[in-house]
Design an enzyme around this catalytic site. Structure first.
Site, PDB file in Angstrom:
ATOM      1  N   HIS A 127       2.797   4.759  16.389  1.00 19.33           N
ATOM      2  CA  HIS A 127       3.318   4.450  15.055  1.00 19.33           C
ATOM      3  C   HIS A 127       2.255   4.752  13.983  1.00 19.33           C
ATOM      4  O   HIS A 127       2.554   5.382  12.966  1.00 19.33           O
ATOM      5  CB  HIS A 127       3.721   2.976  15.028  1.00 19.33           C
ATOM      6  CG  HIS A 127       4.221   2.485  13.709  1.00 19.33           C
ATOM      7  ND1 HIS A 127       5.559   2.390  13.408  1.00 19.33           N
ATOM      8  CD2 HIS A 127       3.549   2.066  12.604  1.00 19.33           C
ATOM      9  CE1 HIS A 127       5.689   1.929  12.173  1.00 19.33           C
ATOM     10  NE2 HIS A 127       4.486   1.726  11.664  1.00 19.33           N
ATOM     11  N   GLU A 128       1.024   4.347  14.224  1.00 23.56           N
ATOM     12  CA  GLU A 128      -0.035   4.561  13.233  1.00 23.56           C
ATOM     13  C   GLU A 128      -0.399   6.039  13.095  1.00 23.56           C
ATOM     14  O   GLU A 128      -0.567   6.547  11.982  1.00 23.56           O
ATOM     15  CB  GLU A 128      -1.277   3.730  13.590  1.00 23.56           C
ATOM     16  CG  GLU A 128      -1.058   2.217  13.548  1.00 23.56           C
ATOM     17  CD  GLU A 128      -0.535   1.721  12.204  1.00 23.56           C
ATOM     18  OE1 GLU A 128      -0.796   2.360  11.171  1.00 23.56           O
ATOM     19  OE2 GLU A 128       0.153   0.685  12.195  1.00 23.56           O
ATOM     20  N   HIS A 131       2.121   7.686  10.939  1.00 24.85           N
ATOM     21  CA  HIS A 131       1.917   7.495   9.493  1.00 24.85           C
ATOM     22  C   HIS A 131       0.950   8.549   8.949  1.00 24.85           C
ATOM     23  O   HIS A 131       1.165   9.109   7.880  1.00 24.85           O
ATOM     24  CB  HIS A 131       1.302   6.117   9.211  1.00 24.85           C
ATOM     25  CG  HIS A 131       2.300   5.007   9.043  1.00 24.85           C
ATOM     26  ND1 HIS A 131       3.421   5.109   8.254  1.00 24.85           N
ATOM     27  CD2 HIS A 131       2.330   3.748   9.559  1.00 24.85           C
ATOM     28  CE1 HIS A 131       4.096   3.957   8.291  1.00 24.85           C
ATOM     29  NE2 HIS A 131       3.454   3.116   9.089  1.00 24.85           N
ATOM     30  N   GLU A 188       8.449   3.359   7.498  1.00 24.65           N
ATOM     31  CA  GLU A 188       8.302   2.594   8.741  1.00 24.65           C
ATOM     32  C   GLU A 188       9.227   3.122   9.838  1.00 24.65           C
ATOM     33  O   GLU A 188       8.800   3.316  10.974  1.00 24.65           O
ATOM     34  CB  GLU A 188       8.572   1.109   8.487  1.00 24.65           C
ATOM     35  CG  GLU A 188       7.491   0.398   7.689  1.00 24.65           C
ATOM     36  CD  GLU A 188       6.106   0.543   8.311  1.00 24.65           C
ATOM     37  OE1 GLU A 188       5.996   0.670   9.536  1.00 24.65           O
ATOM     38  OE2 GLU A 188       5.126   0.546   7.558  1.00 24.65           O
TER      39      GLU A 188
END
Ligand code: ZN
Length: 286
Positions: A127-128, A131, A188
């Site tokens: 997820h990071e 981003h 997100e």
């Protein structure tokens, strides 16, 4: 003549818009970015030095190595493997993690107890990393530049306080160092969508991402509000969405070699902090 000029400037704006549009990997979404990539990377770098400079890095070499190992595998499987990736483990009970432009990632020890195993950590790091690769920080900076009107690229530096005040939140960081702010709901969801594919490509079983969010929910139910992305989308929506994304991620996982399954189990789930048990390989093919 005036009319002509106005038309011309409109054409110019449209051209600028087209020129500044980038396509995010995996989701293929068009996004607007108005600052040069080098500037974005420099900002991420500077903000990362500030954030990690005041924070205490974990003293546990095995956990630090674990974060580095999972992080590097995901970065290598991402669409920007050549960024100058950094993965730091910060000693803090906060259940959080953040990523800054240019591939600067930090994980707080607090989230490890929810992660439980490498694949759980890969959910967070996927997820990071997403981003950073989708350039969400630069997108938010660009939105601010448009909203505030007339902001030039030159104004996008952290060197003066007025600019810091909007750039730090745009990067997901609070005005006070140590606080991370959520990205938009769309950012997100997109990071989830890209992240689950990256974790699968890195050899981690993407089904663990659903279990990770379920554990996260339980923790929330216990009255201990987790901070990692707790605002949005709602965790129920998130789990439903991840289940929808699973077939695609499983396809990627089947193609991946080697597979690590859930990887090492690194914390005893029951007693949270401190008691690190020896690594145990769980159903993975090394
Ligand atoms: Zn996020």
């Amino acid at each position: 003549m005036k009319r002509g000029l106005r038309d011309l400037s409109l054409v110019f704006l449209i051209l600028l818009f087209i020129a500044a549009c980038v396509t995010t990997p995996v989701t293929q979404r068009e996004a607007l970015i108005l600052i040069p990539f080098e500037q974005e990377v420099a900002l991420g770098d500077q903000a990362y030095r500030e954030m990690t400079g005041t924070a205490k890095e974990s003293a546990d070499p095995r956990l630090r190595e674990l974060v580095l190992r999972v992080g590097r595998r995901i970065a290598a499987a991402s669409d920007m493997p050549d960024l100058n990736w950094e993965f730091k483990l910060i000693e803090s009970d906060t259940q959080n993690a953040f990523a800054l432009p240019g591939g600067k990632v930090a994980v707080y020890t607090g989230i490890l107890k929810v992660a439980e195993n490498e694949a759980g950590l890969a959910t967070v790091l996927g997820h990071e990393v997403a981003h950073a690769v989708a350039r969400h920080g630069a997108q938010r900076i660009s939105q601010q530049m448009l909203l505030q009107g007339g902001l030039t690229v030159a104004a996008v530096t952290l060197s003066n306080q007025r600019n810091r005040n909007w750039i730090m939140p745009a990067l997901g960081l609070g005005a006070t160092v140590g606080i991370t702010l959520p990205f938009s709901r769309m950012n997100e969801s997109e990071a989830d969508e890209i992240g689950i594919v990256y974790m699968a490509r890195a050899g981690y079983d993407p089904r663990e991402s659903v279990r990770f969010w379920q554990r996260f929910n339980q923790l929330k139910g216990s009255g201990q509000p987790p901070e990692f992305l707790s605002t949005h989308p709602s965790d129920e929506t998130r789990i439903t969405r991840l289940k929808e994304l699973l077939p695609k991620a499983m396809d990627e996982y089947q193609k991946t070699n080697p597979k690590f399954g859930e990887g090492d189990l690194f914390l005893r789930p029951a007693d949270l902090f401190g008691d690190v048990i020896p690594p145990k390989v769980q159903g993975g093919i090394k």
